[in-house]
Motif scaffolding. Structure first.
Motif, PDB file in Angstrom:
ATOM      1  N   LEU A  51       0.839  -1.203   0.000  1.00 20.88           N
ATOM      2  CA  LEU A  51       0.000   0.000   0.000  1.00 20.88           C
ATOM      3  C   LEU A  51       0.877   1.259   0.000  1.00 20.88           C
ATOM      4  O   LEU A  51       0.632   2.188  -0.768  1.00 20.88           O
ATOM      5  N   ALA A  52       1.899   1.267   0.857  1.00 24.15           N
ATOM      6  CA  ALA A  52       2.736   2.459   1.005  1.00 24.15           C
ATOM      7  C   ALA A  52       3.540   2.743  -0.256  1.00 24.15           C
ATOM      8  O   ALA A  52       3.966   3.873  -0.483  1.00 24.15           O
ATOM      9  N   ALA A  53       3.754   1.712  -1.072  1.00 22.69           N
ATOM     10  CA  ALA A  53       4.505   1.916  -2.310  1.00 22.69           C
ATOM     11  C   ALA A  53       3.570   1.918  -3.507  1.00 22.69           C
ATOM     12  O   ALA A  53       4.022   2.105  -4.643  1.00 22.69           O
ATOM     13  N   SER A  54       2.291   1.683  -3.237  1.00 21.67           N
ATOM     14  CA  SER A  54       1.283   1.646  -4.286  1.00 21.67           C
ATOM     15  C   SER A  54       1.668   0.688  -5.421  1.00 21.67           C
ATOM     16  O   SER A  54       1.665   1.050  -6.598  1.00 21.67           O
ATOM     17  N   ILE A  55       2.032  -0.540  -5.037  1.00 26.15           N
ATOM     18  CA  ILE A  55       2.328  -1.534  -6.066  1.00 26.15           C
ATOM     19  C   ILE A  55       1.181  -2.538  -6.156  1.00 26.15           C
ATOM     20  O   ILE A  55       0.461  -2.763  -5.190  1.00 26.15           O
ATOM     21  N   SER A  56       1.042  -3.120  -7.323  1.00 27.79           N
ATOM     22  CA  SER A  56       0.008  -4.117  -7.525  1.00 27.79           C
ATOM     23  C   SER A  56       0.589  -5.508  -7.265  1.00 27.79           C
ATOM     24  O   SER A  56       1.588  -5.894  -7.873  1.00 27.79           O
ATOM     25  N   VAL A  57      -0.028  -6.232  -6.322  1.00 25.32           N
ATOM     26  CA  VAL A  57       0.457  -7.572  -5.982  1.00 25.32           C
ATOM     27  C   VAL A  57       0.341  -8.499  -7.194  1.00 25.32           C
ATOM     28  O   VAL A  57       1.220  -9.316  -7.459  1.00 25.32           O
ATOM     29  N   ARG A  58      -0.730  -8.293  -7.958  1.00 26.37           N
ATOM     30  CA  ARG A  58      -0.931  -9.158  -9.119  1.00 26.37           C
ATOM     31  C   ARG A  58       0.196  -8.970 -10.144  1.00 26.37           C
ATOM     32  O   ARG A  58       0.749  -9.921 -10.669  1.00 26.37           O
ATOM     33  N   GLN A  59       0.555  -7.698 -10.388  1.00 30.00           N
ATOM     34  CA  GLN A  59       1.655  -7.423 -11.327  1.00 30.00           C
ATOM     35  C   GLN A  59       2.972  -8.009 -10.833  1.00 30.00           C
ATOM     36  O   GLN A  59       3.759  -8.532 -11.608  1.00 30.00           O
ATOM     37  N   THR A  60       3.190  -7.882  -9.520  1.00 28.48           N
ATOM     38  CA  THR A  60       4.420  -8.411  -8.945  1.00 28.48           C
ATOM     39  C   THR A  60       4.498  -9.918  -9.171  1.00 28.48           C
ATOM     40  O   THR A  60       5.533 -10.447  -9.585  1.00 28.48           O
ATOM     41  N   LEU A  61       3.393 -10.600  -8.916  1.00 24.77           N
ATOM     42  CA  LEU A  61       3.376 -12.056  -9.102  1.00 24.77           C
ATOM     43  C   LEU A  61       3.600 -12.413 -10.568  1.00 24.77           C
ATOM     44  O   LEU A  61       4.346 -13.325 -10.897  1.00 24.77           O
ATOM     45  N   TRP A  62       2.984 -11.618 -11.452  1.00 19.93           N
ATOM     46  CA  TRP A  62       3.139 -11.887 -12.886  1.00 19.93           C
ATOM     47  C   TRP A  62       4.599 -11.745 -13.300  1.00 19.93           C
ATOM     48  O   TRP A  62       5.103 -12.500 -14.130  1.00 19.93           O
ATOM     49  N   ILE A 107       7.324  -9.319  -2.906  1.00 17.86           N
ATOM     50  CA  ILE A 107       6.452  -8.139  -2.833  1.00 17.86           C
ATOM     51  C   ILE A 107       7.222  -6.969  -2.226  1.00 17.86           C
ATOM     52  O   ILE A 107       7.184  -5.838  -2.728  1.00 17.86           O
ATOM     53  N   VAL A 108       7.969  -7.251  -1.150  1.00 23.51           N
ATOM     54  CA  VAL A 108       8.720  -6.176  -0.499  1.00 23.51           C
ATOM     55  C   VAL A 108       9.813  -5.649  -1.438  1.00 23.51           C
ATOM     56  O   VAL A 108      10.049  -4.444  -1.511  1.00 23.51           O
ATOM     57  N   SER A 109      10.456  -6.533  -2.186  1.00 26.19           N
ATOM     58  CA  SER A 109      11.527  -6.036  -3.060  1.00 26.19           C
ATOM     59  C   SER A 109      10.949  -5.310  -4.275  1.00 26.19           C
ATOM     60  O   SER A 109      11.575  -4.390  -4.799  1.00 26.19           O
ATOM     61  N   ALA A 110       9.746  -5.664  -4.693  1.00 27.41           N
ATOM     62  CA  ALA A 110       9.105  -4.937  -5.795  1.00 27.41           C
ATOM     63  C   ALA A 110       8.825  -3.491  -5.384  1.00 27.41           C
ATOM     64  O   ALA A 110       8.872  -2.575  -6.209  1.00 27.41           O
ATOM     65  N   ALA A 111       8.550  -3.282  -4.089  1.00 28.47           N
ATOM     66  CA  ALA A 111       8.286  -1.925  -3.613  1.00 28.47           C
ATOM     67  C   ALA A 111       9.508  -1.033  -3.819  1.00 28.47           C
ATOM     68  O   ALA A 111       9.392   0.133  -4.191  1.00 28.47           O
ATOM     69  N   TYR A 112      10.685  -1.594  -3.584  1.00 32.44           N
ATOM     70  CA  TYR A 112      11.914  -0.824  -3.831  1.00 32.44           C
ATOM     71  C   TYR A 112      12.054  -0.489  -5.316  1.00 32.44           C
ATOM     72  O   TYR A 112      12.286   0.651  -5.697  1.00 32.44           O
ATOM     73  N   VAL A 113      11.901  -1.526  -6.136  1.00 31.22           N
ATOM     74  CA  VAL A 113      12.099  -1.344  -7.581  1.00 31.22           C
ATOM     75  C   VAL A 113      11.150  -0.279  -8.133  1.00 31.22           C
ATOM     76  O   VAL A 113      11.541   0.587  -8.919  1.00 31.22           O
ATOM     77  N   ARG A 114       9.906  -0.318  -7.683  1.00 34.89           N
ATOM     78  CA  ARG A 114       8.903   0.598  -8.197  1.00 34.89           C
ATOM     79  C   ARG A 114       9.170   2.051  -7.791  1.00 34.89           C
ATOM     80  O   ARG A 114       8.837   2.986  -8.513  1.00 34.89           O
ATOM     81  N   THR A 115       9.808   2.244  -6.619  1.00 39.93           N
ATOM     82  CA  THR A 115       9.857   3.607  -6.064  1.00 39.93           C
ATOM     83  C   THR A 115      11.261   4.221  -6.048  1.00 39.93           C
ATOM     84  O   THR A 115      11.426   5.317  -5.521  1.00 39.93           O
ATOM     85  N   THR A 116      12.265   3.538  -6.621  1.00 42.29           N
ATOM     86  CA  THR A 116      13.625   4.060  -6.490  1.00 42.29           C
ATOM     87  C   THR A 116      14.283   4.257  -7.849  1.00 42.29           C
ATOM     88  O   THR A 116      14.532   3.282  -8.566  1.00 42.29           O
ATOM     89  N   PRO A 117      14.566   5.520  -8.245  1.00 46.16           N
ATOM     90  CA  PRO A 117      15.251   5.731  -9.523  1.00 46.16           C
ATOM     91  C   PRO A 117      16.702   5.273  -9.434  1.00 46.16           C
ATOM     92  O   PRO A 117      17.284   5.243  -8.348  1.00 46.16           O
ATOM     93  N   ILE A 118      17.291   4.936 -10.579  1.00 42.44           N
ATOM     94  CA  ILE A 118      18.652   4.411 -10.610  1.00 42.44           C
ATOM     95  C   ILE A 118      19.644   5.399 -10.006  1.00 42.44           C
ATOM     96  O   ILE A 118      20.611   5.022  -9.348  1.00 42.44           O
ATOM     97  N   ARG A 119      19.382   6.699 -10.205  1.00 40.70           N
ATOM     98  CA  ARG A 119      20.302   7.700  -9.663  1.00 40.70           C
ATOM     99  C   ARG A 119      20.416   7.570  -8.136  1.00 40.70           C
ATOM    100  O   ARG A 119      21.498   7.666  -7.565  1.00 40.70           O
TER     101      ARG A 119
END
Lengths: 236, 246, 195
Positions: A51-62, A107-119
């Motif tokens: 929720l805090a990262a606003s990621i979709s669990v379904r997308q993460t699983l896919w 799921i927790v690691s997807a939250a990082y990927v979704r919210t962190t730019p490479i810089r």
């Protein structure tokens, strides 16, 4: 596909170092408490993170669907024995819990990927790992981000070009050989030009690092990480 | 000022640059031309120490390049033929900042330079844009901005127009003219002359590693047609590359 | 300007070239995640090129830079570059995935292959290395990959080593022979050796 997207979620505003530490802490607890009760508690934590990262669990699983055969196969194979042919459902419980644990960690690691730019990731790497190894890793990782889409497009066009010349009729080994030779040659040609460009722009071991500051927002997640990391030790 | 004295560069048996001496003054707009393999690319790579001479010296602002490579690379900005292979970051701002970051400058100074460099190529406010999303002309301009962020006295561009359509080519050329009018010397390496002769101050033509013609641009058309130097009049798809082995 | 340039600790041109090659090789490993070849024996299990990438990293870049390339690949994937199978990403692959042992084995395998082929950390002409050494190095690399990979799978999935081997390794190992043969062909071909 899970990738970075700009945004204003709570997770976007956290320091990347906090998010990296939290992922590790979460995995440590998940491995230490792979019990029904532990996993229920961790499910709640993972849900809050999603929720805090606003990621979709379904997308993460896919995005990790290629692992499903393993996640489903492990409990199955554990419960089967061949000599004598038997099915023991009880043996499947522990591998099944382990599979579930893996999903939570993703799921927790997807939250990082979704919210962190490479810089930010590069800055986190270079500020955490001192000296030349940190500089090498930071720059190297940015370069992978930069060149991945370029090489991906080129690889697909090499494959299409070879298929167009009936390369697909050749034996598998020969096709792999032709394809990979072309792919490596392209990569090295890019690398030679890149290295000139890096040199010309004074590529240095001690550059000014991008700004990165912990804020008050980081305190709760850092505290939670410390609690997670110490749980397996304290409650032994 | 860039001063080249008796510069020779050999790659094994091949002599890529053969006892070349020349001086490029501050603020000059110079065209270096010549057929493929004539040594023009190799020559300019000595201007900021990307190559080590077999013999001879190169001085930038009265300092030998071999003594202070950082000074040479700061004073001589270089933009290569394939700008997409010179980018190190995914976004425009992060890429243009790469050079100044390497110089260890403060964040304020880096931001100032990035802003100025992007303004000089008409890409202000495009810092967050992804480089992958750019057109060929825009990529060429980001490449130039990356070099300008080092605040060089001299800017060398190797085949900057390859792969650009005519409007993009004109736009890049306009930016180069402006830079030269503001006092940066601009050195364009190209075999695609067309209207460039009318934009520059001086034309140097190379053949077989040596300088065949070095004259003001007003005399260049006659000199080029008189000399045995073949200079293709129109664009060719691929530029010059160096011999591979060193 | 002099005061400024003194403080710049320039990366040497040779190291720069190695960093560029390692980074491009890491990106190539990532690109391999998007290309697979149909399996003539089992339709559902496509043949991927990642392990071939590990072989070539060790052989072409040597033990040090080959391992660096693999570390860059893993690190980039961990912070979000879509380089893992099927274009996935995330630190989860390195700390929680059933395949984590395979991934962590790549830098080790590349280093060992490089050490055997180059007989130490200094690079020599790999095209001149004898066939038995090349093949032996890659067989050793394959063994390392599958050993660490199987152990990792058993730990993460809470199954026995035997079960882990059955489910994560058996179907894939036959194709490693094919990739070793392909690698030999690639490095003996002049195309790359000249680069």
């Amino acid at each position: 596909m899970i990738g970075y997207r700009s945004g204003q979620t709570l997770f976007h505003r956290l320091d990347p170092r906090s998010k990296l530490l939290f992922q590790i802490a979460f995995a440590v607890v998940a491995f230490a408490y792979t019990t029904p009760r532990g996993l229920v508690a961790l499910t709640l934590v993972a849900a809050v993170v999603a929720l805090a990262a606003s990621i979709s669990v379904r997308q993460t699983l896919w995005s990790v669907r290629f692992l499903f055969p393993f996640l489903l196969g492990a409990p199955l194979i554990a419960s089967l024995s061949v000599f004598p042919l038997e099915f023991t459902p009880a043996d499947a419980v522990e591998p099944a819990l382990s599979s579930y644990r893996i999903v939570l960690i993703f799921i927790v690691s997807a939250a990082y990927v979704r919210t962190t730019p490479i810089r930010d990731s590069r800055a986190a790497i270079q500020r955490t790992i001192p000296g030349k190894p940190g500089a090498l890793l930071g720059v190297g990782v940015s370069l992978v981000f930069r060149y991945l889409p370029i090489l991906r497009t080129e690889l697909l066009s090499i494959r299409d070009a070879e298929a167009a010349r009936l390369g697909s009729e050749r034996p598998l080994r020969s096709r792999i050989e032709l394809f990979t030779t072309a792919a490596v040659r392209r990569s090295f040609a890019h690398a030679d030009r890149l290295s000139l460009a890096l040199s010309t722009r004074c590529f240095a071991w001690n550059p000014t690092l991008p700004r990165l500051v912990f804020t008050k927002l980081d305190i709760p997640i850092l505290l939670l990480s410390i609690v997670f990391l110490s749980l397996p030790v304290v409650l032994r | 000022m860039i001063e080249v004295q008796s510069l020779t560069q050999q790659f094994g048996e091949t002599t890529a640059v053969d006892t070349v001496s020349l001086t490029i003054n501050d603020g000059e707009f110079v065209l270096i031309t010549g057929p493929n393999g004539s040594g023009k690319t190799t020559l300019v790579r000595h201007f900021n120490g990307l190559r080590t001479p077999t013999s001879g010296t190169v001085q930038v602002n009265a300092m030998p390049v071999s003594e202070d490579v950082v000074a040479a690379r700061t004073a001589v900005g270089m933009v290569f033929q394939h700008p997409q292979d010179g980018f190190v970051a995914a976004t425009i701002g992060a890429d243009v900042a790469f050079g100044p970051e390497n110089l260890g400058l403060s964040h304020d100074e880096i931001n100032r330079r990035v802003t100025n460099a992007l303004a000089a190529v008409n890409l202000s406010d495009r810092e967050p844009d992804r480089i992958d999303s750019l057109s060929g002309g825009e990529m060429a301009r980001v490449g130039i901005a990356g070099a300008l962020a080092m605040e060089p006295d001299h800017l060398v561009l190797d085949e900057p127009f390859t792969g650009l359509d005519e409007p993009a080519r004109q736009s890049v050329l306009e930016h180069l003219k402006t830079l030269s009018e503001r006092g940066t010397s601009v050195i364009v390496v190209t075999h695609d002359l067309r209207d460039l002769i009318d934009c520059c101050d001086r034309v140097i033509a190379m053949n077989a590693g040596a300088v065949a013609i070095d004259c003001p641009s007003t005399d260049a058309r006659d000199a080029l047609s008189d000399a045995a130097v073949y200079v293709p009049p129109v664009s060719e798809p691929e530029g010059e590359s160096e011999p591979e082995s060193l | 300007m002099a005061t400024q340039t003194d403080s710049v600790d320039l990366v040497g041109d040779e190291v720069t070239a190695n960093i560029a090659r390692a980074a491009l090789f890491a990106a190539l490993m990532g690109g391999f995640a998007y290309v697979s070849f149909p399996n003539p024996l089992a339709v559902g299990v496509p043949v991927t090129l990642q392990v071939l990438g590990v072989f070539l990293a060790g052989i072409m870049l040597g033990p040090v830079w080959g391992a660096v390339a693999m570390i860059l690949y893993l690190a980039a994937g961990a912070v979000g570059a879509p380089v893992f199978s099927g274009g996935a990403a995330g630190l989860g692959f390195l700390i929680g995935s059933p395949t984590l042992g395979y991934l962590w084995s790549y830098p080790i395998a590349a280093a060992v292959i490089g050490l055997v082929v180059h007989r130490g950390v200094d690079i020599r002409d790999y095209a001149a290395v004898s066939m038995p050494i090349l093949v032996g190095a890659m067989v050793a690399g394959t063994t390392i990959i599958y050993a660490i990979g199987t152990i990792g799978f058993a730990v993460v999935q809470s199954v026995s080593l035997y079960e882990a081997f059955l489910i994560s390794a058996v179907a894939f190992i036959p194709f490693e022979a094919l990739k070793i043969a392909a690698a030999v062909g690639i490095i003996k071909s002049d195309a790359i050796a000249a680069a």
